[in-house]
Design an enzyme around this catalytic site. Sequence first.
Site, PDB file in Angstrom:
ATOM      1  N   GLN A 163       0.833  -1.200   0.000  1.00  0.00           N
ATOM      2  CA  GLN A 163       0.000   0.000   0.000  1.00  0.00           C
ATOM      3  C   GLN A 163       0.871   1.254   0.000  1.00  0.00           C
ATOM      4  OE1 GLN A 163      -3.002  -0.080   3.014  1.00  0.00           O
ATOM      5  NE2 GLN A 163      -3.752   1.963   2.568  1.00  0.00           N
ATOM      6  N   SER A 192       4.447  -5.984   2.825  1.00  0.00           N
ATOM      7  CA  SER A 192       3.181  -5.942   3.556  1.00  0.00           C
ATOM      8  C   SER A 192       2.058  -6.593   2.747  1.00  0.00           C
ATOM      9  CB  SER A 192       2.846  -4.495   3.931  1.00  0.00           C
ATOM     10  OG  SER A 192       1.757  -4.432   4.815  1.00  0.00           O
ATOM     11  N   LEU A 193       1.133  -5.806   2.225  1.00  0.00           N
ATOM     12  CA  LEU A 193       0.070  -6.353   1.382  1.00  0.00           C
ATOM     13  C   LEU A 193       0.638  -7.250   0.288  1.00  0.00           C
ATOM     14  CD1 LEU A 193      -2.764  -6.358  -0.103  1.00  0.00           C
ATOM     15  CD2 LEU A 193      -1.849  -4.394  -1.349  1.00  0.00           C
ATOM     16  N   ARG A 204      -8.952  -7.887   4.655  1.00  0.00           N
ATOM     17  CA  ARG A 204      -7.809  -7.282   5.350  1.00  0.00           C
ATOM     18  C   ARG A 204      -7.906  -5.760   5.321  1.00  0.00           C
ATOM     19  NH1 ARG A 204      -2.416  -5.523   3.999  1.00  0.00           N
ATOM     20  NH2 ARG A 204      -0.821  -6.244   5.491  1.00  0.00           N
ATOM     21  N   HIS A 220       0.921  -2.236  11.328  1.00  0.00           N
ATOM     22  CA  HIS A 220       2.028  -3.058  11.834  1.00  0.00           C
ATOM     23  C   HIS A 220       2.419  -2.705  13.270  1.00  0.00           C
ATOM     24  CE1 HIS A 220       2.344  -4.924   7.946  1.00  0.00           C
ATOM     25  NE2 HIS A 220       2.394  -3.725   7.389  1.00  0.00           N
ATOM     26  N   GLN A 240       0.897 -10.648  10.768  1.00  0.00           N
ATOM     27  CA  GLN A 240       1.601  -9.658   9.953  1.00  0.00           C
ATOM     28  C   GLN A 240       1.122  -8.233  10.200  1.00  0.00           C
ATOM     29  OE1 GLN A 240       0.555  -8.338   6.255  1.00  0.00           O
ATOM     30  NE2 GLN A 240       2.239  -9.286   5.125  1.00  0.00           N
TER      31      GLN A 240
END
Length: 395
Positions: A99, A184-185, A209, A297, A346
């Site tokens: 993202q 991440s994503l 998510r 996070h 995560q």
Amino acid sequence: MSTAISGVFTPTRLHSAASIYSSSSSSLAPCNKICTARLLNKSASSLSLDNGLRSSSRWVKRKSCVKVYMSSAVGAETLISDALFADYKPTSAFLFPGQGAQAVGMGKDAQSVPAAADLFTRANEILGYDILELCLNGPKEKLDSTVISQPALYVTSLAAVEVLRARDGGQDIIDSIDVACGLSLGEYTALAFVGAFSFEDGLKLVKLRGEAMQEASDAAQSAMVSVIGLDAQKVQMLCDAANAEVEEKERVQIANYLCNGNYAVSGGLKGVEIVESKAKSFKARMTVRLAVAGAFHTHFMEPAVSRLEAALAETEIKTPKIPVISNVDAQPHSDPVTIKKILARQVTSPVQWETTLKSLLGKGLKNSYELGPGKVIAGIMKRIDKKASIENVIA
């Protein structure tokens, strides 16, 4: 689209399971161990993804036999050793953005490639809105929202794989890939690419998510900021200084370890504001407030975990065809149950992207490809190693 092949693990062959674009399931037959000599010599020709990754002796490189313990089934899955990729030797990598890489106009190149364009059409059915329209025309504020940007990046990045496949020599590049990871994503995108779950199942997870992270962000005043020009130790000192002036609920931490000189800090809004005000005194070059919904996070995302766990429990995840490096611990995982636990953790765990790239380069990575909009990952890679080879493939 070609028909998915349902496969099994046997002591002598590793057959392909479903491709990233199919919902077909595969099974794992009981066996005591998989010998790497057999994997390399006998099964390389059968390693494939439908319309995707095909044979390569680099898929599984082991110097010794790997025990694979077949335990009781969990849903449609069977537990296997999580050490299947422990000795992986990367040479070519696919890297998928996270993202923040989204931009109005992305997806345009995909429309000239039928297989890529089809992904957007199929995505609309799951999302309930026209994702391509938002990618192409925005508005930017809507595309930047967490609930939209995450599915948009997932679809566009996988469309970039099809754009690459359609060009001369593209399939050869895809066949050469022996490790994947995503920021991440992007870890979800990487797992879809290697066949850990279908395109549709992955998109459903990404959709949820984004929604869960947005809801967690709405429940608290939090933010993220990039600190530019400091090493990790100095950024941690900056966080400690900010935390000394705020209540525990407002504390901050390093959330994204990107590369030396570029670390993202997440936490309570007051804590982030103090980081910004103190950054110059710590010799930071600048700070940049990130256009995200909240403190990704960190523990601020804890409310999203239970929703993710429930969705992951209902999703069939298979053993990846090649290693996918986790953001949580910078290690590859092969056990589907472990992968589910890692994905749930995560959103509250710092992203270990710097460690991941340094590890890949240290293990001998020669070629890498950033698939999706922007050049964020390429920029980070070059900061870590100016000589590193990386090509951008957009859709």
